[in-house]
Design a protein around this motif. Structure first.
Motif, PDB file in Angstrom:
ATOM      1  N   LEU A 115       0.708  -1.382  -0.094  1.00  0.00           N
ATOM      2  CA  LEU A 115       0.175   0.029  -0.179  1.00  0.00           C
ATOM      3  C   LEU A 115       0.667   1.078  -0.020  1.00  0.00           C
ATOM      4  O   LEU A 115       0.468   2.279  -0.450  1.00  0.00           O
ATOM      5  N   GLN A 116       2.205   1.253   0.596  1.00  0.00           N
ATOM      6  CA  GLN A 116       3.109   2.059   0.567  1.00  0.00           C
ATOM      7  C   GLN A 116       3.525   2.765  -0.802  1.00  0.00           C
ATOM      8  O   GLN A 116       3.795   3.928  -0.965  1.00  0.00           O
ATOM      9  N   PRO A 119      -0.643   5.386  -4.636  1.00  0.00           N
ATOM     10  CA  PRO A 119      -1.472   6.400  -4.130  1.00  0.00           C
ATOM     11  C   PRO A 119      -2.457   6.225  -3.173  1.00  0.00           C
ATOM     12  O   PRO A 119      -2.889   5.175  -3.094  1.00  0.00           O
ATOM     13  N   GLN A 120      -2.634   7.259  -2.153  1.00  0.00           N
ATOM     14  CA  GLN A 120      -3.618   7.112  -1.270  1.00  0.00           C
ATOM     15  C   GLN A 120      -5.210   6.751  -1.699  1.00  0.00           C
ATOM     16  O   GLN A 120      -5.911   6.020  -1.075  1.00  0.00           O
ATOM     17  N   SER A 121      -5.304   6.941  -3.047  1.00  0.00           N
ATOM     18  CA  SER A 121      -6.766   6.633  -3.470  1.00  0.00           C
ATOM     19  C   SER A 121      -6.573   5.190  -4.003  1.00  0.00           C
ATOM     20  O   SER A 121      -7.791   4.620  -4.475  1.00  0.00           O
ATOM     21  N   ARG A 123      -6.489   0.960  -4.218  1.00  0.00           N
ATOM     22  CA  ARG A 123      -7.027  -0.005  -3.433  1.00  0.00           C
ATOM     23  C   ARG A 123      -6.324  -1.371  -3.922  1.00  0.00           C
ATOM     24  O   ARG A 123      -5.917  -1.507  -4.892  1.00  0.00           O
ATOM     25  N   ASP A 145      -3.418  -0.838   8.963  1.00  0.00           N
ATOM     26  CA  ASP A 145      -3.927   0.323   9.498  1.00  0.00           C
ATOM     27  C   ASP A 145      -5.270   0.824   9.157  1.00  0.00           C
ATOM     28  O   ASP A 145      -6.206   1.558   9.533  1.00  0.00           O
ATOM     29  N   ASP A 146      -5.290   0.689   7.653  1.00  0.00           N
ATOM     30  CA  ASP A 146      -6.639   1.177   6.962  1.00  0.00           C
ATOM     31  C   ASP A 146      -7.181   0.283   6.141  1.00  0.00           C
ATOM     32  O   ASP A 146      -6.958   0.277   4.682  1.00  0.00           O
ATOM     33  N   SER A 148     -10.064   0.420   4.661  1.00  0.00           N
ATOM     34  CA  SER A 148     -10.938   0.862   3.778  1.00  0.00           C
ATOM     35  C   SER A 148     -10.040   0.809   2.324  1.00  0.00           C
ATOM     36  O   SER A 148     -10.895   0.934   1.370  1.00  0.00           O
ATOM     37  N   ARG A 149      -8.919   0.688   2.324  1.00  0.00           N
ATOM     38  CA  ARG A 149      -7.993   0.578   0.842  1.00  0.00           C
ATOM     39  C   ARG A 149      -8.124  -0.786   0.511  1.00  0.00           C
ATOM     40  O   ARG A 149      -7.120  -0.964  -0.388  1.00  0.00           O
TER      41      ARG A 149
END
Length: 246
Positions: A115-116, A119-121, A123, A145-146, A148-149
């Motif tokens: 995930l790192q 982009p934050q958008s 998934r 941690d997230d 939602s991704r």
């Protein structure tokens, strides 16, 4: 060769150990429990549970069995240990805390790293056997941690896969391949999905089919184990070196 070498093991040369459950269902090349899934030798240790459901529920008594398995593999000379069952992820932190070598009990431990890189958008679509296996406790153990991704795309509910899950039968490999690719293609169409991670250990045999159908990067426990094999047994480079002209 070094001037001196150490003994103490009956068979040497394994760099990666794999914890697995005792099983009798069909194992295809690409399954973590099929030794020909790997280019380098791997060493297995069987966690012999008469009833696997306490582990599937994450009950704490299983952690000691996994820790003992890691220690046994380390005594045989392995330099890292991976898990063949996604539910081992319930015990990642407890086992890693005392392990003598690096431990990756679930492919989900790779998700924070992946995930790192995006982009934050973006998934990642995760394909488990059943959706219930993806929950807050296993996320916490694997450093996610997230959630939602993540887009969770379980295989449960497909005829051939359900037969494999429920009674260990695999009468139609091609149909299982189609079910797996269909699941992955549907997941790849979800907004923001930029990669696919196969959590269910029965499905990496179809990773190339998934990639051909989706065009996305595909990660699973076999790719992680190959990475561990390279990291724990670095090979020297060779080749031409350009030298100055006389």
């Amino acid at each position: 060769m070094p001037n001196s070498v150490a003994g103490g093991v009956t068979v040497a040369g394994y760099t990666v150990g794999i914890l697995c459950l005792r099983s009798t269902h069909p194992l295809l090349p690409g399954n973590v429990q099929h030794v020909q899934s790997f280019d380098a030798p791997v060493l297995y240790h069987v966690i012999d549970l008469e009833d696997p459901w306490p582990m599937m529920r994450g009950e704490p008594q299983v952690a000691d069995m996994l820790a003992e398995g890691v220690a046994a593999l380390a005594r045989q000379g392995v330099r890292a240990v991976a898990g063949a069952c996604g539910s081992f992820g319930y015990y990642q932190k407890a086992v890693a805390a005392t392990a003598p070598v690096p431990v990756f009990l679930s492919i989900l431990t790779q998700l924070p790293f992946l995930l790192q890189a995006m982009p934050q958008s973006a998934r990642i679509a995760v394909i488990p056997a059943v959706g219930e296996s993806m929950n807050a406790r296993i996320y916490e153990q694997c450093g996610i941690d997230d959630p939602s991704r993540l887009h969770i795309a379980p295989m449960r509910g497909r005829r051939v896969f359900d037969a494999l899950l429920d009674d260990g039968t695999m009468r139609d490999v091609e149909a299982l391949r189609r079910e797996t690719v269909e699941c992955a293609v549907a997941a790849a169409r979800e907004p923001g999905v930029a990669a696919i991670l196969i959590q269910c250990s029965e499905l990496p045999p179809f990773a190339a089919d998934i990639q051909a159908a989706t065009g996305l990067p595909v990660f699973d426990m076999t790719t992680l184990i190959r990475w561990l094999a390279l990291a724990t047994n670095c090979q020297p480079y060779s080749g031409l070196i350009r030298r100055p002209l006389p």
